[in-house]
Design a protein around this motif. Structure first.
Motif, PDB file in Angstrom:
ATOM      1  N   MET B   1       0.850  -1.199   0.000  1.00 25.58           N
ATOM      2  CA  MET B   1       0.000   0.000   0.000  1.00 25.58           C
ATOM      3  C   MET B   1       0.889   1.255   0.000  1.00 25.58           C
ATOM      4  N   LYS B   2       0.635   2.130  -0.927  1.00 25.29           N
ATOM      5  CA  LYS B   2       1.464   3.325  -1.034  1.00 25.29           C
ATOM      6  C   LYS B   2       0.891   4.469  -0.205  1.00 25.29           C
ATOM      7  N   ARG B   3       1.720   4.955   0.714  1.00 29.81           N
ATOM      8  CA  ARG B   3       1.261   6.066   1.548  1.00 29.81           C
ATOM      9  C   ARG B   3       2.033   7.331   1.202  1.00 29.81           C
ATOM     10  N   MET B   4       1.376   8.453   1.345  1.00 29.48           N
ATOM     11  CA  MET B   4       2.033   9.703   1.041  1.00 29.48           C
ATOM     12  C   MET B   4       1.492  10.764   2.001  1.00 29.48           C
ATOM     13  N   VAL B   5       2.394  11.533   2.598  1.00 33.61           N
ATOM     14  CA  VAL B   5       1.945  12.585   3.511  1.00 33.61           C
ATOM     15  C   VAL B   5       2.197  13.953   2.874  1.00 33.61           C
ATOM     16  N   ILE B   6       1.180  14.762   2.833  1.00 31.61           N
ATOM     17  CA  ILE B   6       1.329  16.109   2.270  1.00 31.61           C
ATOM     18  C   ILE B   6       0.956  17.122   3.335  1.00 31.61           C
ATOM     19  N   ARG B   7       1.844  18.057   3.559  1.00 27.04           N
ATOM     20  CA  ARG B   7       1.551  19.105   4.539  1.00 27.04           C
ATOM     21  C   ARG B   7       1.023  20.345   3.821  1.00 27.04           C
ATOM     22  N   GLN B   8      -0.045  20.894   4.346  1.00 27.64           N
ATOM     23  CA  GLN B   8      -0.627  22.078   3.718  1.00 27.64           C
ATOM     24  C   GLN B   8      -0.976  23.123   4.768  1.00 27.64           C
ATOM     25  N   LEU B   9      -0.649  24.364   4.465  1.00 25.01           N
ATOM     26  CA  LEU B   9      -0.990  25.469   5.359  1.00 25.01           C
ATOM     27  C   LEU B   9      -2.403  25.940   5.015  1.00 25.01           C
ATOM     28  N   ILE B  10      -3.279  25.911   6.014  1.00 24.43           N
ATOM     29  CA  ILE B  10      -4.646  26.372   5.789  1.00 24.43           C
ATOM     30  C   ILE B  10      -4.761  27.762   6.387  1.00 24.43           C
ATOM     31  N   GLU B  11      -5.205  28.721   5.610  1.00 22.24           N
ATOM     32  CA  GLU B  11      -5.296  30.085   6.121  1.00 22.24           C
ATOM     33  C   GLU B  11      -6.700  30.631   5.949  1.00 22.24           C
ATOM     34  N   LYS B  12      -6.853  31.871   6.408  1.00 25.13           N
ATOM     35  CA  LYS B  12      -8.150  32.550   6.362  1.00 25.13           C
ATOM     36  C   LYS B  12      -9.229  31.752   7.088  1.00 25.13           C
ATOM     37  N   ILE B  13      -8.798  30.998   8.073  1.00 20.74           N
ATOM     38  CA  ILE B  13      -9.711  30.558   9.106  1.00 20.74           C
ATOM     39  C   ILE B  13      -9.419  31.606  10.178  1.00 20.74           C
ATOM     40  N   GLU B  14      -9.774  31.479  11.407  1.00 25.71           N
ATOM     41  CA  GLU B  14      -9.282  32.442  12.381  1.00 25.71           C
ATOM     42  C   GLU B  14      -7.858  32.041  12.711  1.00 25.71           C
ATOM     43  N   GLY B  15      -6.889  32.707  12.085  1.00 26.97           N
ATOM     44  CA  GLY B  15      -5.502  32.295  12.212  1.00 26.97           C
ATOM     45  C   GLY B  15      -5.187  31.256  11.153  1.00 26.97           C
ATOM     46  N   GLU B  16      -4.196  30.415  11.422  1.00 25.79           N
ATOM     47  CA  GLU B  16      -3.822  29.398  10.453  1.00 25.79           C
ATOM     48  C   GLU B  16      -3.656  28.042  11.129  1.00 25.79           C
ATOM     49  N   ALA B  17      -3.719  26.999  10.323  1.00 31.25           N
ATOM     50  CA  ALA B  17      -3.428  25.655  10.808  1.00 31.25           C
ATOM     51  C   ALA B  17      -2.623  24.952   9.730  1.00 31.25           C
ATOM     52  N   GLU B  18      -1.824  24.000  10.156  1.00 31.39           N
ATOM     53  CA  GLU B  18      -1.112  23.180   9.183  1.00 31.39           C
ATOM     54  C   GLU B  18      -1.675  21.776   9.250  1.00 31.39           C
ATOM     55  N   LEU B  19      -2.097  21.290   8.115  1.00 36.57           N
ATOM     56  CA  LEU B  19      -2.686  19.958   8.073  1.00 36.57           C
ATOM     57  C   LEU B  19      -1.755  18.992   7.355  1.00 36.57           C
ATOM     58  N   ASP B  20      -1.485  17.868   8.002  1.00 37.33           N
ATOM     59  CA  ASP B  20      -0.716  16.798   7.349  1.00 37.33           C
ATOM     60  C   ASP B  20      -1.716  15.754   6.872  1.00 37.33           C
ATOM     61  N   TYR B  21      -1.870  15.669   5.566  1.00 40.66           N
ATOM     62  CA  TYR B  21      -2.800  14.699   4.999  1.00 40.66           C
ATOM     63  C   TYR B  21      -2.053  13.420   4.651  1.00 40.66           C
ATOM     64  N   THR B  22      -2.522  12.293   5.152  1.00 40.59           N
ATOM     65  CA  THR B  22      -1.946  11.015   4.738  1.00 40.59           C
ATOM     66  C   THR B  22      -2.867  10.399   3.696  1.00 40.59           C
ATOM     67  N   PHE B  23      -2.319  10.214   2.515  1.00 35.75           N
ATOM     68  CA  PHE B  23      -3.081   9.590   1.426  1.00 35.75           C
ATOM     69  C   PHE B  23      -2.721   8.112   1.316  1.00 35.75           C
ATOM     70  N   SER B  24      -3.715   7.314   1.044  1.00 38.19           N
ATOM     71  CA  SER B  24      -3.466   5.914   0.770  1.00 38.19           C
ATOM     72  C   SER B  24      -4.457   5.485  -0.305  1.00 38.19           C
ATOM     73  N   GLU B  25      -3.960   4.875  -1.348  1.00 33.91           N
ATOM     74  CA  GLU B  25      -4.822   4.440  -2.459  1.00 33.91           C
ATOM     75  C   GLU B  25      -5.687   5.600  -2.979  1.00 33.91           C
ATOM     76  N   GLY B  26      -5.097   6.776  -3.043  1.00 25.15           N
ATOM     77  CA  GLY B  26      -5.814   7.909  -3.625  1.00 25.15           C
ATOM     78  C   GLY B  26      -6.862   8.552  -2.736  1.00 25.15           C
ATOM     79  N   ARG B  27      -6.949   8.080  -1.503  1.00 28.17           N
ATOM     80  CA  ARG B  27      -7.911   8.698  -0.586  1.00 28.17           C
ATOM     81  C   ARG B  27      -7.223   9.116   0.698  1.00 28.17           C
ATOM     82  N   ILE B  28      -7.815  10.088   1.361  1.00 28.02           N
ATOM     83  CA  ILE B  28      -7.230  10.524   2.631  1.00 28.02           C
ATOM     84  C   ILE B  28      -7.525   9.486   3.705  1.00 28.02           C
ATOM     85  N   GLU B  29      -6.433   9.039   4.349  1.00 27.90           N
ATOM     86  CA  GLU B  29      -6.558   7.992   5.357  1.00 27.90           C
ATOM     87  C   GLU B  29      -6.505   8.590   6.764  1.00 27.90           C
ATOM     88  N   ASP B  30      -5.751   9.671   6.882  1.00 20.20           N
ATOM     89  CA  ASP B  30      -5.622  10.321   8.189  1.00 20.20           C
ATOM     90  C   ASP B  30      -5.209  11.782   7.980  1.00 20.20           C
TER      91      ASP B  30
END
Lengths: 298, 433
Positions: B1-30
């Protein structure tokens, strides 16, 4: 027709509650003010560039607005020290506006770690090491939060290429030349030394018992009203001195006194003058001030 | 199973958050949600006079500062009651507090709708819009915060609620001004948000009548429905409300059964690698916010949507905008009932208690807010703040993923997950207070 150059405006946040951002959104003429500028980046409004592009550090910026308290190390966005992002843009900007008490003096968040956290160019009233570098382009707009019209005044003065007169802490004199006491609807009670008997009353001055710092706090809250409507003191809440380098003090709903006399005098009033006046004024009993302003028929 | 983690900065919420998305088989797993900076308001309060919390806690958040004020004053009042001092707020003080709180929720919901949701939905669906959504948002929010400021002196960051009542003593003229401003907001809701009268809107109680809603809200519902988004973003179908308000009584809802709650069973815990603490109720995670309020109070239209779409983003989004109508209607009543000749504050200003422990809860825009204060020798020795977003945005525990994380799992793209994330009305400053 050749398009007129619009100054590029960049709003950056450091350690903040977003209060200044939301306060400015309350400006009734927000979009006409913003029409004078190109919004390079803003924490909530649509803007030309996203945060990541900003962090990558390639954007032009004429006016930098800083919101939030400052820390040299330990606060990162996308793996980069926020302090270095801000300094990078401060180096390039023509004007730096510290929006709010946190960005100006350190404010409430300074209390978390007083050694490490400060304002951008001031640490309370002390100058930080950045002061010398940025003083020539610094405008301080303390307030917790900033008053939207104070910020629009500064922005429009810059857009119109006018010189803004500043005091020693770089605050515009037109905004901070007054005390919060100026324009307070309770001034008659202050003059005749009549204290508010309790909270929740129209009558009485909050300076004597309830902790009001209005007579020695610089700010035009009672001249340029909040939300175009009111102010803390007008609705019976004491002024907490939120524009001052010393904000926040302690026991905010209680006036500190020495032998019954307020520990801090109204701005510029010698203690002796104050005591003389108090003695004279208190010798009168004025019926009108001991009554309610209005009685409703039941 | 191929896993991939992508970090993304989310802004224009109140402040910012960084989300680490773990993809597996083309879908977000965590997804791992990381928030910026811990400001330590709770620690700042230690050693201070208990009433100072009324000034300091609003500074947790620029957009729900008023909710913090109300939670803080209720915590003190609860503490006073526990120490034997009867509070007895007048109806006038209660109504004024409820009204100002309603104003804050109103400005929040409308800003979220126009500045977070619509622009991001358009971006997600690649719709180019000529509309200035932010102008609509700020017109409404500026108007309603004017009404708030009549009583509170200013917004944001007022401290006009005090133990025993409020500091203001409004005249009939003040109340009338507030009524006019409120009616201006009702007009906006009727003409721009729903294109139907408030009365007609409030009569809608089932999914089959949703077509009656037009305006920007109708357009949003249509876009969600016609783009296959109505069932996206489901979580655990568990909801919690801690404060009684006209929007909902306190309680928890699991799937559809509602039962009682007690703040004593709320547990806060540190999270590895995050400055935001997680929070659970009897070791389970719950969603809080307008959808929770709608589910616990069994609001007919929310229940009807839930029956069809479960706790999807459609139901979640609907519940928040729907609250605007409820808040507007209730605010009319609150203002109408104010009797200016009643006392504003029933406790003496100089009353000071040296030992007490109190809990204050309030329904804030994003859900239940809890303040707990412990006072010894006249100063705060411990202060706990549990914000609504801590419920919704924690990572979860070994057994379960967090509420928002669960809603994002299964998404096929970051864009999709990002949009789902924003339906929770994310506030990073609150989460990492």
């Amino acid at each position: 027709m050749e398009q007129q150059y619009k100054p590029k405006l960049l709003w950056l946040q450091s350690i903040t509650c977003n209060g200044n951002t939301h306060s400015f959104l309350n400006h009734p003429e927000l979009f006409s003010i913003l029409s004078h500028f190109e919004l390079v980046h803003h924490p909530v409004l649509e803007s030309s560039f996203c945060m990541q592009e900003l962090i990558d550090g390639i954007l032009p910026c004429d006016i930098l607005i800083i919101e939030g308290a400052f820390m040299e190390k330990g606060y990162l966005k996308s793996g980069v020290e926020v302090s270095s992002i801000i300094e990078h843009y401060a180096d390039n900007a023509k004007h730096i506006i510290s929006a709010g008490t946190c960005a100006t003096f350190g404010g409430i968040f300074k209390q978390k770690d007083p050694e490490a956290i400060s304002g951008f160019c001031f640490d309370e009233e002390e100058k930080t090491r950045r002061y010398a570098k940025y003083a020539s382009k610094l405008i301080s707009l303390p307030g917790c939060p900033i008053h939207p019209k104070w910020l629009s005044y500064v922005l429009l003065m810059i857009a119109n290429d006018r010189k803004i007169s500043l005091d020693a802490l770089h605050r515009p004199v037109e905004l901070y030349g007054y005390t919060v006491h100026t324009g307070c609807t309770r001034n008659e009670y202050f003059e005749w030394k009549i204290d508010a008997k309790n909270f929740g009353l129209k009558e009485g001055c909050l300076f004597y018992e309830q902790g009001c710092q209005g007579p020695y706090t610089r700010g035009s809250c009672n001249k340029i009203l909040w939300n175009d409507m009111s102010s803390k003191t007008r609705i019976g809440t004491p002024c907490f001195g939120c524009t001052e380098p010393t904000f926040p003090q302690t026991e905010l709903f209680h006036t500190k006194t020495n032998m019954g006399i307020p520990a801090t005098m109204p701005l510029g009033i010698p203690r002796r003058a104050y005591l003389t006046l108090t003695g004279v004024v208190k010798s009168f009993k004025i019926k009108r001030f001991s009554e309610r302003l209005m009685e409703y028929d039941r | 199973m191929k896993r991939m983690v992508i970090r993304q900065l989310i802004e224009k919420i109140e402040g910012e958050a960084e989300l680490d998305y773990t993809f597996s088989e083309g879908r977000i797993e965590d997804v791992k949600i990381n928030f910026g900076f811990y400001r330590g308001i709770e620690e700042i309060l230690e050693g201070k006079d208990p009433k100072d919390a009324l000034v300091i806690t609003p500074r947790v958040c620029g957009i729900c500062n008023h909710a913090h004020l109300i939670a803080a004053v209720r915590a003190i009042e609860d503490g006073y009651e526990n120490a034997g001092v009867k509070i007895g707020l007048t109806q006038k003080a209660k109504n004024i507090r409820e009204f100002t709180l309603a104003c804050e929720l109103l400005q929040n919901h409308i800003k979220w709708f126009y500045m977070t949701l619509l622009p991001n939905l358009e971006k997600y669906l690649k719709i180019v819009s000529e509309e200035n959504h932010a102008m609509k948002a700020t017109y409404f929010s500026t108007t309603i915060t004017k009404a708030l400021a009549i009583f509170s002196g200013q917004w944001p960051h007022s401290s006009y609620a005090i133990p025993g009542g409020v500091t203001c003593d409004p005249t009939q003229l003040d109340v009338m001004q507030a009524q006019s401003l409120l009616e201006e907001c009702v007009r906006f809701f009727e003409q721009v948000v729903t294109a139907c009268s408030l009365e007609k809107y409030l009569a809608i109680d089932s999914v089959s009548q949703l077509h009656k809603i037009e305006g920007d809200f109708g357009r949003l519902l249509h876009l969600l429905g016609s783009n296959g988004m109505a069932e996206m973003g489901q979580s655990y179908d568990r909801f919690i409300v801690f404060s009684d308000s006209f929007l909902s009584k306190a309680g928890k809802s699991i799937v559809t059964s509602v039962s009682k709650v007690d703040t004593r069973y709320v547990h806060e815990s540190a999270q590895k690698g995050s400055v935001a603490k997680a929070v659970s109720y009897k070791n389970r995670l719950y969603e809080t916010g307008p959808l929770a309020r709608g589910m616990v109070s069994k609001e007919p239209i929310v229940k009807s949507l839930h029956k069809r779409y479960k706790d999807s983003l459609m139901t979640r989004v609907f519940a928040r905008v729907h609250e605007v109508a409820l808040l507007l209607e209730e605010s009319r009543k609150l203002l109408k009932e104010i009797r200016v000749d009643e006392p504003s504050c029933t406790l003496e200003a100089e009353l000071k208690l040296y030992e007490f422990e109190g809990t204050g809860t309030v329904e804030a825009a994003r859900g239940s807010l809890i303040h707990k204060t412990t006072v010894n020798n006249g100063v705060i020795v411990k202060y706990d703040i549990i914000t609504p977003t801590q419920w919704n945005l924690s990572h979860g525990n070994e057994k379960e993923k967090g509420i928002a994380v669960k809603a994002m799992v299964g998404s096929q793209s970051i864009e999709e997950a990002d949009f789902i994330f924003r339906t929770f009305d994310v506030c990073s400053v609150c989460t990492a207070q």
